[in-house]
Design a protein around this motif. Structure first.
Motif, PDB file in Angstrom:
ATOM      1  N   GLU A   3      20.974   4.471  39.458  1.00 57.01           N
ATOM      2  CA  GLU A   3      22.256   4.724  38.811  1.00 57.01           C
ATOM      3  C   GLU A   3      23.404   4.639  39.816  1.00 57.01           C
ATOM      4  N   TYR A   4      23.195   5.217  40.997  1.00 60.06           N
ATOM      5  CA  TYR A   4      24.243   5.232  42.022  1.00 60.06           C
ATOM      6  C   TYR A   4      24.592   3.822  42.477  1.00 60.06           C
ATOM      7  N   PHE A   5      23.574   2.984  42.645  1.00 55.19           N
ATOM      8  CA  PHE A   5      23.791   1.646  43.192  1.00 55.19           C
ATOM      9  C   PHE A   5      23.940   0.566  42.126  1.00 55.19           C
ATOM     10  N   SER A   6      24.024   0.946  40.853  1.00 55.20           N
ATOM     11  CA  SER A   6      24.057  -0.053  39.789  1.00 55.20           C
ATOM     12  C   SER A   6      25.258  -0.986  39.910  1.00 55.20           C
ATOM     13  N   ASP A   7      26.447  -0.409  40.177  1.00 57.39           N
ATOM     14  CA  ASP A   7      27.640  -1.251  40.294  1.00 57.39           C
ATOM     15  C   ASP A   7      27.540  -2.169  41.513  1.00 57.39           C
ATOM     16  N   MET A   8      27.052  -1.617  42.633  1.00 58.06           N
ATOM     17  CA  MET A   8      26.908  -2.419  43.844  1.00 58.06           C
ATOM     18  C   MET A   8      25.922  -3.564  43.623  1.00 58.06           C
ATOM     19  N   ARG A   9      24.805  -3.261  42.960  1.00 60.99           N
ATOM     20  CA  ARG A   9      23.813  -4.308  42.706  1.00 60.99           C
ATOM     21  C   ARG A   9      24.362  -5.374  41.781  1.00 60.99           C
ATOM     22  N   ALA A  10      25.152  -4.947  40.793  1.00 64.83           N
ATOM     23  CA  ALA A  10      25.753  -5.923  39.877  1.00 64.83           C
ATOM     24  C   ALA A  10      26.696  -6.853  40.626  1.00 64.83           C
ATOM     25  N   ARG A  11      27.477  -6.295  41.566  1.00 64.81           N
ATOM     26  CA  ARG A  11      28.392  -7.134  42.349  1.00 64.81           C
ATOM     27  C   ARG A  11      27.619  -8.099  43.240  1.00 64.81           C
TER      28      ARG A  11
END
Length: 440
Positions: free
Chosen positions: A150-158
């Motif tokens: 959950e924490y890294f979801s935005d980073m992984r999406a980028r």
């Protein structure tokens, strides 16, 4: 700040306390965060740096700038500064530090598993584990995995979006997968340009797309207009405080829209290629695109043909017979004068195309690759913040150039000749093209 008195142990620690107290006095208010952050990074005495880290957390935890400075302190070269940062991260549950903690210990969901094999745990590892558990609020491996994702979801999406960035050029040619002849057994000629890759060999190269021409000023201008100084596509090692504007952007001999962009360095080319949805070619990819599968000497075939290439005799309008005459001609070069028209448009001389239709892979401008000249591996620079004089003799700083340029004699224009350049140099003789993955 006061100076540190290190004449005795007692005076040293007393002066450290005075400096930290002064830092607290000046840095307690909200506008004191920059001061404390600077002390935490730059003060020469580690106890003062550690004190500044404690003050940042004590007075400013939750402020993004303060939390970022505390997180950065986990990588201090002195263990007690890093340990202090890890302790205050756990105490204040500073979530902004999670990426830094992960870099130290790996994913948090593993080290709480009872069956997980690990290296011997030291103070740093134990403090990092404690900080991660404190931030996420659980020791349960499954819950840690869920929170981590959950924490890294935005980073992984980028990251995924950047990895799958669409190709920004349709003017490409396909180089099919399969074998390629690489290297040559060559002896120095009258120009004494020795070929150092004397291992003639066959290698298998997966299919890829490559720009039909070198990147033009028009394409590069579009990159500058869109990206500006955002740094979005920069290599992590790129020199500080510099733009991607070419060095020769205002020289009429080199800045026409249809000419190859020159006056860029490896970092500029890297950023453009990433923006364009591709990468710089490896040396092997470049050679196959230029040479095909039959091991030809020039992109167009085995026999030399000066009408198919822009090289020193065409650009200067004079013949050269050996190294001495070449150098005598090259020293006549002048800014804004000789030669009047050194480079040709990127799509000129179609009769010199490679077997796959790529133009000017011989002559006009040298082409950058992502390959290290000495190791054959992809470039992996680590020179940020250093002057080129500090690394100009380091093998890690030199990438392979291919194809020859408008100042090159015939011996540099073969499909297998290897040139090299310093990663930060910006010449009017050097350009590049990009490669791209083949879509399914």
């Amino acid at each position: 700040m006061l100076e540190i008195d290190d004449s005795t142990d007692e005076r040293y620690w007393a002066s450290v306390e005075r400096v930290v107290a002064l830092a607290e006095d000046r840095g307690r208010a909200a506008d004191g965060i920059p001061l404390l952050a600077s002390v935490a990074v730059t003060h020469p005495e580690w106890p003062v740096r550690a004190g500044a880290v404690r003050l940042l957390a004590r007075h400013h935890a939750g402020d993004p700038a303060a939390d970022t400075a505390v997180a950065a302190a986990t990588h201090d070269t002195v263990d007690w500064v890093a340990f202090t940062a890890l302790k205050v991260i756990a105490e204040h549950r500073i979530a902004a530090a999670v990426p830094d903690l992960i870099r130290i210990s790996g994913w948090p969901s593993n080290f709480t598993r009872p069956d997980w094999t690990r290296k011997p745990v030291g103070c740093g590892a134990a403090l990092t584990k404690r900080a991660l558990i404190a931030v996420f609020g659980t020791r349960d491996p499954a819950e840690l995995r869920r929170l981590e994702d959950e924490y890294f979801s935005d980073m992984r999406a980028r990251i995924e979006a950047a990895r799958k960035r669409p190709r920004r050029n349709t003017d490409v040619v396909l180089v099919p997968g399969g074998p390629a002849i690489i290297g040559a057994e060559e002896k120095p000629d009258a120009f004494r340009m020795a070929q150092d890759d004397s291992t003639l060999r066959a290698v298998d190269v997966p299919a890829f797309l490559i720009d039909r021409t070198t990147v033009t000023n028009a394409r590069y201008h579009a990159f500058l207009d869109e990206v500006g100084d955002s740094g979005e596509f920069d290599h992590p090692d790129q020199p500080l405080e510099r733009s991607h504007r070419p060095a020769h952007w205002h020289d009429p001999r080199f800045n026409a829209p249809d000419l190859p962009v020159v006056g860029i360095d490896w970092y500029d080319a890297y950023a453009f290629a990433k923006w364009a949805g591709g990468s710089l070619p490896s040396e092997v990819q470049w050679e196959k695109a230029a040479r095909g599968v039959d091991g030809r000497r020039y992109p167009w075939g085995e026999e030399w043909d000066p009408d198919r290439v822009n090289y020193v005799e065409r650009s200067f309008g004079e013949e050269v017979a050996d190294l001495d005459s070449l150098e005598a001609l090259l020293v006549t070069v002048s800014q804004g004068g000789n030669p009047a028209h050194p480079v040709l448009p990127a799509d000129a001389l179609p009769q010199g195309a490679s077997p796959y239709g790529a133009l000017q892979m011989s002559g006009n401008v040298w082409e950058l690759t992502r390959t290290n000249y000495y190791t054959g591996d992809d470039m992996d620079p680590f020179f940020k913040g250093r002057h080129p004089l500090d690394f100009m003799n380091r093998k890690e700083a030199f990438h392979v150039l291919r194809g020859g340029t408008w100042t090159s004699p015939r011996s540099c224009l073969t499909t297998f000749y290897r040139g090299k350049d310093l990663i930060t140099d910006r010449h009017n003789e050097v350009g590049f093209r990009c490669v791209y993955e083949v879509s399914d």
